[in-house]
Design a protein around this motif. Structure first.
Motif, short mmCIF file in Angstrom:
data_model
loop_
_atom_site.label_atom_id
_atom_site.label_comp_id
_atom_site.label_asym_id
_atom_site.label_seq_id
_atom_site.Cartn_x
_atom_site.Cartn_y
_atom_site.Cartn_z
N SER A 30 1.36 -1.36 -0.24
CA SER A 30 -0.16 -0.12 -0.18
C SER A 30 0.69 1.58 -0.15
O SER A 30 2.35 1.35 0.60
N PHE A 31 0.22 2.57 -0.75
CA PHE A 31 0.66 3.46 -0.35
C PHE A 31 0.36 4.63 0.79
O PHE A 31 -0.98 4.61 0.49
N PRO A 152 14.91 -2.23 -0.66
CA PRO A 152 14.27 -2.52 0.51
C PRO A 152 12.32 -3.02 1.08
O PRO A 152 12.19 -2.96 -0.13
N ARG A 153 12.61 -3.45 1.98
CA ARG A 153 11.12 -3.53 2.01
C ARG A 153 10.30 -2.71 1.64
O ARG A 153 8.65 -2.65 2.04
N ILE A 154 10.12 -1.67 2.39
CA ILE A 154 9.78 -0.54 3.31
C ILE A 154 10.20 1.46 2.34
O ILE A 154 11.37 1.58 2.77
N PHE A 155 9.55 1.78 1.37
CA PHE A 155 9.85 3.36 1.75
C PHE A 155 9.60 4.01 2.29
O PHE A 155 8.28 4.14 2.04
N THR A 181 3.66 2.14 -9.14
CA THR A 181 2.87 0.87 -10.09
C THR A 181 3.78 -0.08 -10.24
O THR A 181 3.49 -1.19 -10.39
N SER A 182 5.62 0.09 -10.97
CA SER A 182 5.84 -0.60 -11.32
C SER A 182 6.68 -2.09 -10.41
O SER A 182 6.09 -2.80 -10.19
N LEU A 183 6.57 -1.63 -8.71
CA LEU A 183 7.40 -2.02 -7.53
C LEU A 183 5.85 -2.62 -6.94
O LEU A 183 6.90 -3.76 -6.56
N SER A 184 5.31 -1.95 -6.27
CA SER A 184 4.04 -2.36 -5.49
C SER A 184 5.20 -2.44 -3.95
O SER A 184 4.38 -3.43 -3.72
N THR A 185 5.91 -1.92 -3.97
CA THR A 185 6.14 -1.83 -2.70
C THR A 185 5.68 -1.00 -1.53
O THR A 185 5.04 0.37 -1.67
N LEU A 200 -1.53 10.55 -4.94
CA LEU A 200 -0.75 9.39 -4.18
C LEU A 200 -1.00 8.00 -4.15
O LEU A 200 -0.53 7.23 -4.15
N ALA A 201 -1.68 9.10 -2.54
CA ALA A 201 -2.18 7.66 -1.53
C ALA A 201 -3.05 6.60 -2.26
O ALA A 201 -4.06 6.28 -2.96
N SER A 202 -2.86 5.79 -1.61
CA SER A 202 -4.11 4.26 -1.45
C SER A 202 -4.39 4.59 0.15
O SER A 202 -6.52 4.51 -0.39
N LYS A 203 -4.11 4.97 0.53
CA LYS A 203 -5.07 5.26 1.59
C LYS A 203 -3.86 6.88 2.55
O LYS A 203 -2.60 6.90 2.04
N ILE A 204 -5.34 7.77 3.05
CA ILE A 204 -3.91 8.78 4.27
C ILE A 204 -4.44 8.53 5.50
O ILE A 204 -5.69 8.10 5.68
N ALA A 205 -3.58 9.36 5.72
CA ALA A 205 -3.64 9.68 7.41
C ALA A 205 -3.62 11.06 7.58
O ALA A 205 -2.53 11.31 7.72
#
Length: 361
Positions: A30-31, A152-155, A181-185, A200-205
Motif C-alpha cells: 500500500s501507499f 528495500p522492504r519499505i520506502f 505502480t511498477s514495484l508495488s512495494t 498518490l495515496a491508496s490511504k491517507i492518515a
C-alpha cells in the motif's frame, strides 16, 4: 498481510507530547500518506519508523517483528529526504551505489542494480556528474535511485518534493506514482500538500496535534471527513461551514442556518450516524463545487463579494448566514461584484458535524 504496524506509540520532546498513542497498520504493497500541517507529528512518526528517532512508549513492527530497538541499517527500509542528502563530492553513480558498497554487496550485483535503476529513473546519462551539476528534479531522481537500488522492504519519503518548483513537483509526482505502480512495494510518504496526498495515496492518515484524525482512502476523506479539522484541511478552497440548528417534524429533518430563520435545508436524506435532537447545534459543511450556477435542490439570490478566476472556473465568495461561503461557477457565468445572482446549493453532498465535539454525525 500487514507490512508495518505501529502500536500505542508515544513520543515527547521535553514537556511537549508530539505523538499520542498512535496505532496504525499498513498493508503490504500500500501507499500510505501521512498528511497534516507543520508540527502535527508526521515527520517524527516517519523518523521513528526509520529508526532515526527513539520511542518513549509503544512499538514498531515490520512483518510482525519488533524493530523498535533495531538500528536503522538493519530495518531493510530506505528513505528519501526533502534535502536529497546527496554527497557533494561523489558522482551520481557513487551516490546511488553508496549503500550497496557499505553493505559489501558483490561488484556484479552492484553493476546490475545500477544499470536497472539508472535506466528506470532516466539518470543513466548523468552517472558521472556531481550533484552540483544537476537540476532539482535530477537530484531527487538520484536520491530515489539510491533508495531503490537497495530493493528495500519499505520506502519512506519525507516531503521529497517540497524544494521543487510547481512544474517539477507535478513531474516528480508522476515519477513516484510510476515507481509505485511498477514495484508495488510498501511506501510511507509524508507531506503537508493535500494534492500530493490525494493523487498518490491508496490511504491517507490525516494528522493533527500528534493524533491520527482519520485514516481512509482519498475519496472517502474528501467526501466524508470525520471531523471539522479534516473537512477544513482537505480541499482547496476548503469546505464551507454554516452554523445552525436541527429542526424535526414527522416527515423529515431540516437544517436552519443561524440568523436565517426563513431558510430551511431539507437534510432528511443525510445518513446520520446517530439520532439528532430538535434544536441541536450543528455545523453544515458543503464543498465549493456544490455551491454553483448549476441547477440543484436549493436556490437563493446572493451578491458576490469576491471573484477569483482560475481559467477553468470562478471561485465566487458570498456573505450568507453571517459567514463567508465560496462557490465554484462556470467561466462564462457572468457573475459580477455586488450584483445579485442565483446561487444553487447541491444538498446531496453535505456533511454535518456536532457543534460541541466537532465530529461528523
Amino acid at each position: 498481510m500487514v507490512a508495518l504496524s505501529i502500536k500505542d506509540l508515544s513520543k515527547n520532546f521535553g514537556n511537549t507530547e508530539v505523538l499520542k498513542k498512535i496505532n496504525l497498520d499498513i498493508q503490504e504493497g500500500s501507499f500510505i500518506v501521512l498528511l497534516g500541517p507543520s508540527g502535527c507529528g508526521k515527520s517524527t512518526l516517519l523518523n521513528i519508523i526509520a529508526g532515526l528517532e527513539t520511542i518513549d512508549e509503544g512499538h514498531v513492527l515490520i512483518d510482525d517483528y519488533d524493530v523498535s530497538k533495531v538500528e536503522p541499517k538493519d530495518r531493510n527500509i530506505a528513505m528519501v529526504f526533502q534535502s536529497y542528502a546527496l554527497y557533494p563530492s561523489m558522482s551520481v553513480k557513487e551516490n546511488i551505489i553508496f549503500g550497496l558498497k557499505q553493505a559489501k554487496t558483490s561488484k556484479e550485483k552492484i553493476e546490475k542494480q545500477l544499470e536497472k535503476v539508472s535506466n528506470f529513473l532516466k539518470v543513466d546519462e548523468l552517472l558521472n556528474r556531481k550533484p552540483s551539476q544537476l537540476s532539482g528534479g535530477q537530484r531527487q531522481r538520484v536520491a530515489m535511485g539510491r533508495a531503490l537500488v537497495r530493493e528495500p522492504r519499505i520506502f519512506l519519503f519525507d516531503e521529497p518534493l517540497s524544494n521543487l518548483d510547481a512544474k517539477l513537483r507535478v513531474e516528480m509526482r508522476h515519477e513516484i506514482k510510476k515507481l509505485y505502480t511498477s514495484l508495488s512495494t510498501t511506501m510511507v510518504y509524508v507531506t503537508h500538500d493535500q494534492v500530493e496526498a490525494m493523487s498518490l495515496a491508496s490511504k491517507i492518515a490525516v494528522m493533527n496535534e500528534g493524533i491520527i484524525q482519520q485514516l481512509d482512502d482519498p475519496q472517502t476523506i474528501y467526501d466524508k471527513p470525520s471531523n471539522l479539522f479534516v473537512a477544513d484541511f482537505i480541499g482547496s478552497p476548503s469546505m464551507n461551514f454554516i452554523d445552525g440548528l436541527i429542526s424535526r417534524n414527522s416527515d423529515s429533518i431540516f437544517f436552519i442556518p443561524n440568523n436565517e430563520k426563513d431558510i430551511r435545508f431539507n437534510v432528511g436524506h443525510y445518513e446520520f450516524k446517530k439520532v439528532v435532537e430538535e434544536g441541536q447545534e450543528v455545523v453544515l459543511g458543503l464543498r465549493p463545487e456544490y455551491i454553483s450556477d448549476k441547477k440543484s435542490d436549493f436556490k437563493i439570490s446572493l451578491k458576490p463579494t469576491i471573484i477569483e478566476t482560475t481559467g477553468y472556473d470562478k471561485n465566487v465568495t458570498f456573505d450568507f448566514a453571517r459567514s463567508e461561503i465560496i462557490g465554484r461557477f462556470t467561466p462564462n457565468s457572468g457573475v459580477e461584484i455586488n450584483k445579485n445572482v442565483d446561487v444553487n446549493f447541491d444538498l446531496s453532498s453535505i456533511s454535518i458535524f456536532d457543534k460541541k465535539n466537532q465530529k461528523r454525525i
